[in-house]
Design a protein around this motif. Structure first.
Motif, PDB file in Angstrom:
ATOM      1  N   TRP A 126       0.850  -1.178   0.000  1.00  0.00           N
ATOM      2  CA  TRP A 126       0.000   0.000   0.000  1.00  0.00           C
ATOM      3  C   TRP A 126       0.899   1.245   0.000  1.00  0.00           C
ATOM      4  O   TRP A 126       2.095   1.152   0.290  1.00  0.00           O
ATOM      5  N   SER A 127       0.311   2.377  -0.289  1.00  0.00           N
ATOM      6  CA  SER A 127       1.111   3.604  -0.388  1.00  0.00           C
ATOM      7  C   SER A 127       1.713   4.030   0.940  1.00  0.00           C
ATOM      8  O   SER A 127       2.633   4.853   0.967  1.00  0.00           O
ATOM      9  N   ASP A 128       1.221   3.467   2.063  1.00  0.00           N
ATOM     10  CA  ASP A 128       1.841   3.775   3.358  1.00  0.00           C
ATOM     11  C   ASP A 128       2.963   2.808   3.694  1.00  0.00           C
ATOM     12  O   ASP A 128       3.558   2.878   4.774  1.00  0.00           O
ATOM     13  N   GLY A 129       3.266   1.873   2.781  1.00  0.00           N
ATOM     14  CA  GLY A 129       4.365   0.936   2.979  1.00  0.00           C
ATOM     15  C   GLY A 129       3.957  -0.402   3.548  1.00  0.00           C
ATOM     16  O   GLY A 129       4.761  -1.340   3.574  1.00  0.00           O
ATOM     17  N   SER A 130       2.720  -0.539   4.018  1.00  0.00           N
ATOM     18  CA  SER A 130       2.270  -1.816   4.569  1.00  0.00           C
ATOM     19  C   SER A 130       2.004  -2.809   3.440  1.00  0.00           C
ATOM     20  O   SER A 130       1.638  -2.417   2.328  1.00  0.00           O
ATOM     21  N   PRO A 131       2.192  -4.108   3.686  1.00  0.00           N
ATOM     22  CA  PRO A 131       2.023  -5.093   2.617  1.00  0.00           C
ATOM     23  C   PRO A 131       0.564  -5.271   2.212  1.00  0.00           C
ATOM     24  O   PRO A 131      -0.346  -5.189   3.047  1.00  0.00           O
ATOM     25  N   VAL A 169     -10.149 -10.505   0.385  1.00  0.00           N
ATOM     26  CA  VAL A 169     -11.264 -11.174   1.063  1.00  0.00           C
ATOM     27  C   VAL A 169     -12.148 -10.136   1.736  1.00  0.00           C
ATOM     28  O   VAL A 169     -13.384 -10.140   1.585  1.00  0.00           O
ATOM     29  N   TYR A 170     -11.528  -9.235   2.489  1.00  0.00           N
ATOM     30  CA  TYR A 170     -12.275  -8.180   3.180  1.00  0.00           C
ATOM     31  C   TYR A 170     -13.067  -7.338   2.196  1.00  0.00           C
ATOM     32  O   TYR A 170     -14.256  -7.052   2.416  1.00  0.00           O
ATOM     33  N   LYS A 230      -7.380  -2.214   7.275  1.00  0.00           N
ATOM     34  CA  LYS A 230      -6.901  -1.388   8.384  1.00  0.00           C
ATOM     35  C   LYS A 230      -7.287   0.074   8.183  1.00  0.00           C
ATOM     36  O   LYS A 230      -7.726   0.758   9.127  1.00  0.00           O
ATOM     37  N   ASP A 231      -7.179   0.557   6.954  1.00  0.00           N
ATOM     38  CA  ASP A 231      -7.477   1.953   6.640  1.00  0.00           C
ATOM     39  C   ASP A 231      -8.976   2.241   6.772  1.00  0.00           C
ATOM     40  O   ASP A 231      -9.375   3.238   7.376  1.00  0.00           O
ATOM     41  N   VAL A 232      -9.803   1.355   6.204  1.00  0.00           N
ATOM     42  CA  VAL A 232     -11.248   1.556   6.249  1.00  0.00           C
ATOM     43  C   VAL A 232     -11.755   1.467   7.688  1.00  0.00           C
ATOM     44  O   VAL A 232     -12.592   2.280   8.122  1.00  0.00           O
ATOM     45  N   GLU A 233     -11.263   0.504   8.446  1.00  0.00           N
ATOM     46  CA  GLU A 233     -11.722   0.350   9.826  1.00  0.00           C
ATOM     47  C   GLU A 233     -11.264   1.523  10.697  1.00  0.00           C
ATOM     48  O   GLU A 233     -11.954   1.908  11.641  1.00  0.00           O
ATOM     49  N   LYS A 234     -10.138   2.107  10.372  1.00  0.00           N
ATOM     50  CA  LYS A 234      -9.621   3.228  11.166  1.00  0.00           C
ATOM     51  C   LYS A 234     -10.415   4.511  10.919  1.00  0.00           C
ATOM     52  O   LYS A 234     -10.765   5.228  11.870  1.00  0.00           O
ATOM     53  N   TYR A 235     -10.733   4.786   9.640  1.00  0.00           N
ATOM     54  CA  TYR A 235     -11.332   6.082   9.295  1.00  0.00           C
ATOM     55  C   TYR A 235     -12.815   6.022   8.942  1.00  0.00           C
ATOM     56  O   TYR A 235     -13.455   7.077   8.792  1.00  0.00           O
ATOM     57  N   PRO A 247      -8.098  12.807   1.348  1.00  0.00           N
ATOM     58  CA  PRO A 247      -6.641  12.995   1.357  1.00  0.00           C
ATOM     59  C   PRO A 247      -6.107  12.941   2.784  1.00  0.00           C
ATOM     60  O   PRO A 247      -6.716  13.489   3.705  1.00  0.00           O
ATOM     61  N   GLY A 248      -4.996  12.265   2.960  1.00  0.00           N
ATOM     62  CA  GLY A 248      -4.414  12.106   4.277  1.00  0.00           C
ATOM     63  C   GLY A 248      -4.898  10.865   4.997  1.00  0.00           C
ATOM     64  O   GLY A 248      -4.265  10.422   5.953  1.00  0.00           O
ATOM     65  N   HIS A 249      -6.026  10.316   4.557  1.00  0.00           N
ATOM     66  CA  HIS A 249      -6.554   9.081   5.122  1.00  0.00           C
ATOM     67  C   HIS A 249      -6.339   7.898   4.185  1.00  0.00           C
ATOM     68  O   HIS A 249      -5.982   6.805   4.630  1.00  0.00           O
ATOM     69  N   MET A 250      -6.568   8.120   2.915  1.00  0.00           N
ATOM     70  CA  MET A 250      -6.545   7.011   1.957  1.00  0.00           C
ATOM     71  C   MET A 250      -5.150   6.447   1.742  1.00  0.00           C
ATOM     72  O   MET A 250      -4.181   7.190   1.553  1.00  0.00           O
ATOM     73  N   VAL A 251      -5.059   5.118   1.747  1.00  0.00           N
ATOM     74  CA  VAL A 251      -3.869   4.450   1.231  1.00  0.00           C
ATOM     75  C   VAL A 251      -4.287   3.746  -0.060  1.00  0.00           C
ATOM     76  O   VAL A 251      -5.362   3.157  -0.131  1.00  0.00           O
TER      77      VAL A 251
END
Length: 542
Positions: free
Chosen positions: A110-115, A122-123, A198-203, A210-214
């Motif tokens: 992902w653009s934040d570096g996470s795999p 699936v999610y 992780k991104d959707v559940e967080k925000y 912008p600033g939230h999306m990966v």
């Protein structure tokens, strides 16, 4: 089992299977030797309308998909020649044509570096199908025949019963309830792109800001000013970043096509979303090398709210269909390569050709006479004229088409038509709420097979905003998927098209064409028959 799918589908499937030992071919900017690149690689694209959403699980319109295609990526991609190529999956295989195994590309992040993991798919696919998401494309998983999809969509099974799982972080397993030869085209569609759990559940609902999306593709979201611009910058963590040239792309939501053209001519836009019909001939004369025109698998039609009077009467729907002079609209009102349409899908797709209804060959006078007869049978006359409204989204060409259609209907049938217009996002909401009688719409193919058009009129389909329902039609669509020979496949689709032609759940007006103004500095521009192109495949010349 092999006897469960058509011979034509067997041929297509064998072609797919032949490519399962996947080559390293990828879609990327290919710059010819000797080309001098511009120092600044910032592209500006006309987008036609404000995106309704940047959430792949909730998208339904091309203005949104154009941006999502730059931000996100699926397991595979389909190039401008229709060839399936690896994307986030670098390989895949199937042993029984119903169970598919995809291997996530090592190093995909992902653009934040996470795999990026198989669990993200699936999610996302469960989220797409879940009733609480209320996705316009929820039916896509059922149309792809993913196991238990319809039961999940209907709320009869929990989302974790959808036929998709992750045996490990790099392996995605998809189980179908029957073989689908064009399944890889399904998984290339934006609605089946993964989003970060992780991104959707967080925000929550603000994850697309912008600033939230990966993101997972060549670009990441940096700026979104509603009704002004959406700006993306290059994503250095994208697995194929080395082959990307454009550093920044800005999408301008200019719904007035004449205003968009003026901004193009002033040098503010590199590629327009369309060309106004009124300016097309002039542009071809004055700037022929900048006009791009090509066929497209699409149909412009007036969708009809078939569930509400007076349009729950097929005679009324058919009368309006027959009274419309589609040749004049396609050739005179527009005149940019569109062809008059008498079917709700193109006449040829995916190796199957369809015969149009008999009235396609009638004279305008013959069609109008039949239309008057039908309307009279339905109880309408000069003393009791038919009255209805036509909704369209703000656009000069849409307005001209609506005015022409209203004039034709009034002249031929004496009906009274009220024209209404809304911004694109508002019109989509109005459609999904069922608060319309007739609405202007264009359906562009999601893949090169007839079901992409015909499924939108299936009973209960999430894209069936007109609430049309005919069990015989539904049966023929299902039968086409299980036919045993090419002739049977064609026969089933022919029957489905004939049912739709007689019932007129929508009024097809013309088969679409692509038309863009493209600055001569832009290289790599090659839209597919589906009408999409990707910024990562482009570059700017000096």
């Amino acid at each position: 089992m092999q006897g469960q799918y058509s011979y034509l589908n067997k041929i297509r499937l064998s072609m797919v299977l032949a490519g399962l030992c996947v080559s390293p071919l990828v879609m990327a900017a290919t710059v010819p030797a000797g080309t001098s690149l511009a120092t600044t690689q910032n592209l500006v694209r006309g987008n036609g309308a404000e995106p309704a959403t940047l959430d792949p699980d909730k998208v339904e319109d091309n203005s949104s998909m154009a941006i999502i295609n730059d931000l996100f990526e699926g397991l595979v991609r389909v190039d401008d020649k229709g060839i399936v190529t690896p994307a986030l999956a670098d390989s895949w295989h199937t042993s029984d044509h119903k169970t598919w195994i995809f291997h996530i590309r090592p190093g995909a992040r992902w653009s934040d570096g996470s795999p990026i993991s198989a669990q993200d798919f699936v999610y996302s696919w469960r989220r797409l199908s879940a009733p609480q998401t209320a996705s316009p494309y929820a039916s896509f998983t059922a149309n792809a025949h993913i196991l238990n999809a319809q039961a999940v969509i209907d709320g009869k099974m929990p989302p974790d019963q959808l036929g998709v799982s992750a045996p490990d972080s790099s392996t995605l397993k998809v189980v179908l309830d029957q073989p689908v030869s064009y399944f890889l085209q399904f998984v290339a569609h934006p609605s089946l792109f993964p989003v970060s759990e992780k991104d959707v559940e967080k925000y929550g609902d603000t994850w697309t800001q912008p600033g939230h999306m990966v993101s997972s593709s060549a670009y990441q979201l940096t700026d979104w000013v509603v009704n002004e611009k959406v700006t993306l910058k290059r994503n250095p963590r994208y697995w194929d970043n080395a082959h990307t040239v454009i550093n920044q792309v800005t999408f301008l939501p200019v719904s007035d096509s004449s205003a968009e053209l003026n901004r193009y001519l002033a040098g503010e836009i590199n590629i327009t979303s369309t060309i106004p019909a009124i300016d097309f001939s002039l542009m071809k004369k004055e700037k022929p090398q900048e006009v791009f025109a090509a066929p497209e698998l699409s149909v412009f039609y007036f969708d009809i709210n078939s569930g509400r009077a007076p349009f729950n009467d097929a005679r009324v729907r058919q009368a309006l269909n027959l009274a419309l002079n589609k040749d004049i609209i396609s050739e005179k009102v527009l005149g940019m390569g569109q062809k008059a349409a008498w079917t709700v899908a193109p006449l040829s797709m995916g190796g199957v050709s369809i015969t149009p209804p008999a009235w396609a060959g009638w004279t305008p006078g013959q069609r109008i006479a039949k239309a008057r007869e039908l309307l009279k049978e339905a109880g309408y006359s000069a003393s009791r004229p038919l009255r209805f409204s036509v909704l369209y989204n703000n656009n000069a060409d849409n307005q001209r088409i609506a005015i022409a259609a209203a004039s034709m209907w009034k002249s031929a049938l004496g009906v009274s038509v009220t024209l209404q217009n809304q911004e694109w996002k508002s019109m989509l909401d109005t459609m999904h709420q069922g608060q319309f009688q007739l609405v202007r719409y264009t359906w562009e193919a999601d893949y090169n097979e007839y079901s992409t058009f015909l499924n939108t009129f299936r009973s209960g389909d999430s894209n069936n905003t007109g609430n049309y329902s005919n069990k015989a039609f539904d049966h023929e669509i299902a039968a086409a998927q299980l036919a045993q020979t090419p002739a049977e496949t064609t026969t089933d689709y022919q029957k489905a098209m004939e049912i739709a032609a007689n019932d007129a759940p929508a009024i097809p007006v013309f088969y679409g064409a692509q038309d863009y103004m493209v600055n001569r500095r832009v290289g790599g521009f090659a839209p597919s028959l589906l009408g999409f192109y990707y910024t990562k495949d482009l570059y700017l010349k000096q």
